[in-house]
Design a protein around this motif. Structure first.
Motif, PDB file in Angstrom:
ATOM      1  N   THR A  73      -4.185   3.361  -8.239  1.00  0.00           N
ATOM      2  CA  THR A  73      -5.175   4.214  -7.589  1.00  0.00           C
ATOM      3  C   THR A  73      -5.537   5.351  -8.542  1.00  0.00           C
ATOM      4  O   THR A  73      -4.657   6.110  -8.955  1.00  0.00           O
TER       5      THR A  73
ATOM      6  N   VAL B 170      -6.104   3.740  -0.277  1.00  0.00           N
ATOM      7  CA  VAL B 170      -5.178   3.237  -1.289  1.00  0.00           C
ATOM      8  C   VAL B 170      -5.334   1.725  -1.437  1.00  0.00           C
ATOM      9  O   VAL B 170      -5.467   1.193  -2.543  1.00  0.00           O
TER      10      VAL B 170
ATOM     11  N   SER C 135     -12.232   6.801  -5.195  1.00  0.00           N
ATOM     12  CA  SER C 135     -11.275   5.725  -5.484  1.00  0.00           C
ATOM     13  C   SER C 135     -11.769   4.392  -4.937  1.00  0.00           C
ATOM     14  O   SER C 135     -11.644   3.349  -5.592  1.00  0.00           O
TER      15      SER C 135
ATOM     16  N   SER D 204       0.823  -1.216   0.000  1.00  0.00           N
ATOM     17  CA  SER D 204       0.000   0.000   0.000  1.00  0.00           C
ATOM     18  C   SER D 204       0.852   1.259   0.000  1.00  0.00           C
ATOM     19  O   SER D 204       0.524   2.247  -0.666  1.00  0.00           O
TER      20      SER D 204
ATOM     21  N   SER E 119      -8.747   0.735  -2.907  1.00  0.00           N
ATOM     22  CA  SER E 119      -8.805   1.082  -4.324  1.00  0.00           C
ATOM     23  C   SER E 119      -8.078   0.030  -5.173  1.00  0.00           C
ATOM     24  O   SER E 119      -8.539  -0.342  -6.246  1.00  0.00           O
ATOM     25  N   ASN E 120      -6.953  -0.465  -4.661  1.00  0.00           N
ATOM     26  CA  ASN E 120      -6.163  -1.458  -5.403  1.00  0.00           C
ATOM     27  C   ASN E 120      -6.791  -2.844  -5.386  1.00  0.00           C
ATOM     28  O   ASN E 120      -6.742  -3.563  -6.392  1.00  0.00           O
TER      29      ASN E 120
ATOM     30  N   SER F 188       0.995   4.189  -2.766  1.00  0.00           N
ATOM     31  CA  SER F 188       0.746   5.588  -2.401  1.00  0.00           C
ATOM     32  C   SER F 188       1.832   6.501  -2.941  1.00  0.00           C
ATOM     33  O   SER F 188       1.576   7.668  -3.262  1.00  0.00           O
TER      34      SER F 188
END
Length: 371
Positions: free
Chosen positions: A255, A270, A241, A23, A273-274, A27
């Motif tokens: 993202t 993050v 997102s 993550s 969203s992924n 980011s």
């Protein structure tokens, strides 16, 4: 005695490490001004495991024995922040250590307060099996002073989020410690009246509010109340997102929109969203499993101090988990609270690893009693 690390705890920690690094890397793709955070997070995790081993060698009883020295030292550091602290986003919460990064004393004060409160509650219960109202009142005043000193210093940095954690830890530990319920009713009544009074003044006359509390406190209240409108660049883009990620997400390191503080405050946005709904459920399940394991360790312990300490740790973790994830969805105000073990951060991560070391010691003591 041979020391062992509880495998039932280390397994979710390993998953947390993997999720954290993935993550944080994702980011970084949102903000080109930040880099090398993954390598730094690996370094903090490595130092954290060294601290765990050190704590297991030192043993909890020796940490408890010298906790007042740590309390005094911690408050001195909070005072020194006003002189030597590095200002970030109009707050002096960190020392800047060249070549290493920033150091946030308030993160470690949370652990210190948990241990001191655990010791004091156990001592009070042993000395007063059936306390009178006067004895309880004197004890609560004493606890209030202990918590108030770092709370004032931290509030003035300013860091309202950590102050709320201090207070929450205190309330939970006193509740578990068996203090009469009437004191909590009185406390919540005072808090409710105080909060309502502040909000009323803020709504009726903002100039008067600034004259009474100052512009800094006004901006903090304004930020806390702004979440009700679901406004703000950070919150809006974070929600979009997550909302567009569907079941499996946009994919690793993908993202769609930028939002500030993605590596710390909005790390869950993050990750979600992924990896979408599936990934979110997986992480929430790991968090729930981890918290339940901590509670089970407390239940199995015959040492009351250990029970109180874990109660404070679990209460703090659950609050931060709920607050961080909740503010990502706009359910609660954005207060800058990080997600334990997942968000980037040296001081916060090391503080959690220190707590793990203490918990591993308690788990070992439980196994020793069984054997």
């Amino acid at each position: 005695m041979k020391y062992k690390i509880d495998k039932s705890l280390i397994i979710p920690i390993i998953f947390f490490i993997v999720i954290s690094l993935i993550s944080i890397y994702s980011s970084q793709l949102l903000d080109k001004s930040i880099n090398n955070l993954v390598y730094k997070q690996i370094m903090w995790y490595f130092i954290g495991f060294v601290l765990i081993i050190g704590i297991m060698l030192i043993k909890n009883k020796n940490i408890y024995k010298y906790i007042w020295i740590l309390y005094i030292f911690g408050n001195i550091l909070l005072i020194l922040l006003f002189i030597f602290g590095k200002e970030i986003n109009n707050a002096k919460c960190w020392f800047d250590i060249p070549g290493i990064g920033t150091f946030q004393p308030s993160e470690f004060m949370k652990i210190i307060l948990i241990i001191i409160l655990g010791n004091q509650i156990d001592k009070f219960n042993n000395e007063h099996p059936i306390p009178s109202l006067k004895e309880e009142l004197i004890f609560l005043i004493k606890m209030g002073i202990i918590v108030l000193i770092p709370s004032i210093l931290t509030f003035l940095e300013p860091d309202t989020g950590v102050v709320l954690i201090y207070l929450l830890i205190t309330i939970i530990m006193l509740f578990i410690g068996g203090i009469r319920y009437r004191w909590f009713i009185i406390l919540f009544t005072i808090i409710t009246i105080t909060i309502l009074s502040i909000i009323i003044i803020y709504k009726i006359n903002q100039d008067l509010f600034i004259n009474i509390f100052g512009s800094s406190f006004f901006l903090r209240i304004d930020r806390l109340l702004d979440w009700q409108n679901q406004s703000g660049y950070q919150l809006s883009n974070g929600i979009i997102s997550i909302g567009t990620a569907s079941f499996l997400g946009h994919g690793l390191n993908n993202t769609p929109l930028y939002f500030p503080e993605a590596q710390t405050d909005f790390i869950f946005a993050v990750y979600s969203s992924n990896f979408g709904l599936f990934g979110s459920i997986l992480l929430l399940s790991l968090i729930l499993y981890f918290d339940i394991k901590l509670i089970n360790i407390a239940i199995k312990s015959s040492n009351n101090i250990s029970k109180y300490v874990i109660a404070g740790i679990v209460g703090m973790l659950i609050y931060q988990q709920f607050q961080n994830i909740g503010m990502t969805y706009g359910l609660v105000p954005i207060t800058g609270i990080t997600l334990p073990f997942i968000s980037y951060g040296g001081s916060s991560l090391l503080s959690y690893m220190i707590m793990l070391g203490i918990i591993f010691n308690i788990s070992n003591d439980n196994q020793k009693e069984i054997n």
